[in-house]
Scaffold this active site. Structure first.
Site, PDB file in Angstrom:
ATOM      1  N   HIS A 316       0.823  -1.221   0.000  1.00 22.98           N
ATOM      2  CA  HIS A 316       0.000   0.000   0.000  1.00 22.98           C
ATOM      3  C   HIS A 316       0.852   1.264   0.000  1.00 22.98           C
ATOM      4  O   HIS A 316       0.335   2.358  -0.243  1.00 22.98           O
ATOM      5  CB  HIS A 316      -0.925   0.031   1.215  1.00 22.98           C
ATOM      6  CG  HIS A 316      -2.017  -0.994   1.176  1.00 22.98           C
ATOM      7  ND1 HIS A 316      -2.870  -1.125   0.106  1.00 22.98           N
ATOM      8  CD2 HIS A 316      -2.398  -1.946   2.078  1.00 22.98           C
ATOM      9  CE1 HIS A 316      -3.726  -2.119   0.343  1.00 22.98           C
ATOM     10  NE2 HIS A 316      -3.456  -2.626   1.527  1.00 22.98           N
ATOM     11  N   HIS A 354      -6.361  -7.202  -0.595  1.00 21.35           N
ATOM     12  CA  HIS A 354      -6.489  -5.772  -0.853  1.00 21.35           C
ATOM     13  C   HIS A 354      -5.618  -5.379  -2.037  1.00 21.35           C
ATOM     14  O   HIS A 354      -4.506  -5.878  -2.188  1.00 21.35           O
ATOM     15  CB  HIS A 354      -6.088  -4.955   0.377  1.00 21.35           C
ATOM     16  CG  HIS A 354      -6.851  -5.309   1.619  1.00 21.35           C
ATOM     17  ND1 HIS A 354      -6.340  -6.155   2.578  1.00 21.35           N
ATOM     18  CD2 HIS A 354      -8.079  -4.935   2.040  1.00 21.35           C
ATOM     19  CE1 HIS A 354      -7.235  -6.293   3.546  1.00 21.35           C
ATOM     20  NE2 HIS A 354      -8.283  -5.572   3.240  1.00 21.35           N
TER      21      HIS A 354
END
Length: 593
Positions: A316, A354
């Site tokens: 991320h 994710h």
């Protein structure tokens, strides 16, 4: 005076926004070359480090906390509290609860559960869920209150008491005894691990333990030790801190300096769910350094393949922001390290539940790195909201970003293997990578409290085996997410066994996808065939085999929608029979003549 401002990355409606903060929200940080620095945390409290090595006094003898109090006065706590409570951000802890909320009496950045109705006595060591004192097994995962999972990994029984903690120091000492700065066997599987990464933790537990916790590495290390894999069959490498110059190949200078500033703060937050303590910067440097060295060792032939048992995770982390538990992007660092060693084309496959928005941002304009991600998306409603199928890259690198966005939770082995067979492998084979990296998040595993999917250890092993045929077997697996200890330890062990040469125990070749999974694959093929023409034949074949099934399903949904168009007032008026007929409560049958 040198002034630096920590960035607080927010996600509004599935899009990341970087906000610099007002001077009124800045907290003075002291000790950088004897000067004061302003470290803005956008309402997130930062506690100065209490370590003697971290403290430095200015000429007036005023501490950073005193300076902050003098600057902002008594209004600062009220401003901080108000701003924190007003934040409505989509963060990973939202997976735990339906609505993000804060308690008025506590400036909490991590509030995964609403206030309990009964006194909570213990949190499950396996999944971190809260349980009442009158039960000995977790209501969510069934793990025993005093499970031995941290001593024996997933080999420990979830139902019996076996309290204890693996002696990670002894494991590391055994690794160091067999470590060598220079790997010499090209038939070895290398593992990167350092116990100092366990020091990265949330200083003050909020109402619920943070899911990205040191026990994640402890459980995997315990499983590998119990299985005799590491130390034992795998070859450990010495840990090295990544240099600032190497990090700046991936991240901005501002980002690198911001992460480093946390080493002078006892507790701080980049976002409400991304914490740091005084050891976090070191842990992040070690994680990135291990990934870089593993990539270099594998590509140069000093190791056959490798597994990076590292944290904090990285996918991320973008060019200039830390978010989603991630500080530095380990996969991106490894990709560039392999290219420095001579790799021309690098493939990154990200199966974390994710989307790796940071990795995509870093390489979306780079044709030498192909990024493929399989993740929950649900129309942008699943964290971090990015990774739609139409996000394909930019600036001449269209097609070098491939997103396979699942439209729902509960996705299991069949859908993943089906996507590998018809999207991942065909594109990867045409790309012909010199080096392959797996961003291996195990939060898509069965039992994970955040991912809520259904991939098994056999599924992860099969995907690893399918990717192992690329790049001449030059494969590096990097740990990303995964928050159920039993799930991540069993899955990581299954993956490492494949790296060691074992065949996956379960055959998953003839996989029938779910209808939702099939729709996603067809959607991706229609988009990516514009950049990878060989996919056109695959799309045609799948549409001929499965098209009728999707058409039937679409007709059923259409009929259901049409039955509900009758006006509500008809239910009680003279048209009640017509209302029931249109709503499906009555069916008209014609007489056969």
């Amino acid at each position: 005076m040198v002034s630096e401002t920590l960035q607080n990355t927010r996600l509004m409606d599935g899009k990341a926004e970087n906000n610099l903060h007002d001077q009124n929200d800045q907290i003075l940080l002291e000790g950088f070359n004897g000067q004061h620095e302003n470290v803005g945390l956008d309402g997130i409290n930062a506690t100065p480090c209490s370590d003697e090595n971290c403290r430095e006094e200015n000429t007036s003898g005023t501490s950073s906390r005193d300076m902050a109090d003098n600057l902002n006065g008594s209004m600062l706590p009220d401003i901080i509290s108000k701003r924190v409570r007003q934040q409505k951000e989509m963060t990973l802890e939202d997976m735990y609860n339906d609505q993000y909320d804060y308690d008025d009496d506590d400036d909490s950045d991590w509030e995964p559960l609403p206030g309990p109705t009964a006194v909570i006595r213990w949190f499950c060591v396996n999944c971190t869920m809260a349980n009442q004192d009158d039960v000995v097994h977790c209501d969510i995962c069934g793990e025993h209150k005093e499970s031995g999972i941290l001593m024996h990994g997933f080999f420990a029984s979830p139902f019996s008491q076996e309290a204890g903690l693996i002696d990670t120091d002894s494991v590391v000492e055994r690794c160091k005894d067999s470590c060598s700065p220079n790997l010499t066997s090209n038939n070895s599987t290398a593992v990167g691990f350092d116990e100092r990464m366990l020091l990265h933790s949330e200083v003050e537990m909020k109402s619920h333990p943070h899911p990205e916790r040191p026990d994640r590495l402890r459980a995997i290390a315990a499983s590998l030790t119990t299985a005799g894999i590491f130390p034992g069959k795998c070859y450990p490498i010495l840990a090295r801190e990544i240099t600032r110059e190497e990090l700046q190949m991936v991240h901005s200078l501002e980002h690198v300096e911001t992460v480093e500033l946390t080493s002078r703060i006892l507790s701080s937050y980049f976002t409400p769910d991304t914490y740091a303590n005084e050891h976090s910067a070191l842990a992040a440097r070690l994680a990135a350094g291990l990934c870089a060295d593993l990539a270099s060792a594998i590509f140069s032939g000093r190791a056959k393949n490798g597994f990076a048992l590292v944290r904090p995770p990285g996918h991320h982390a973008g060019v200039s922001q830390a978010m989603g538990f991630c500080l530095h992007n380990n996969a991106a660092v490894a990709a560039l390290a392999s290219q420095v060693s001579g790799a021309k084309r690098v493939l990154i496959v990200d199966w974390d539940v994710h989307h790796g928005n940071g990795t995509q941002e870093i390489f979306e304009q780079n044709k030498s790195v192909l990024y493929i991600s399989l993740h929950r998306h649900e129309g942008g409603n699943f964290y971090p909201g990015t990774g739609a199928s139409h996000e394909v890259g930019s600036m001449g690198a269209e097609g070098y970003c491939v997103n396979i966005p699942w439209s729902r939770g509960g996705v299991g082995d069949n859908d993943y293997i089906f996507a590998f067979q018809h999207v991942v492998l065909p594109i990867a084979s045409e790309f012909a990578p010199d080096f392959t990296i797996i961003s291996a998040g195990f939060d898509a595993a069965r039992g994970d409290p955040l991912g809520c999917c259904d991939v098994t250890p056999a599924g992860f092993a099969k995907m690893t085996d399918m990717l192992n045929v690329l790049s001449g077997g030059k494969l590096l697996v990097i740990l990303e997410g995964g928050y159920n200890l039993r799930s991540i330890s069993s899955s990581a062990t299954a993956v490492i066994k494949v790296l060691l040469g074992e065949t996956p125990g379960c055959e998953l070749d003839n996989c029938l996808p779910s209808k939702a999974g099939l729709r996603t694959v067809l959607e991706v093929l229609k988009i990516q065939m514009n950049f990878w023409p060989t996919l056109a034949s695959t799309l045609t074949k799948l549409e001929s085999e499965w098209g009728s099934c999707l058409v039937e399903n679409r007709k059923k949904h259409t009929k259901k929608r049409r039955r509900a168009v009758a006006p509500k007032p008809w239910k009680w008026g003279r048209k009640t029979l017509l209302y029931q007929l249109l709503s499906g409560h009555l069916r008209y049958k014609s007489k056969r003549i």
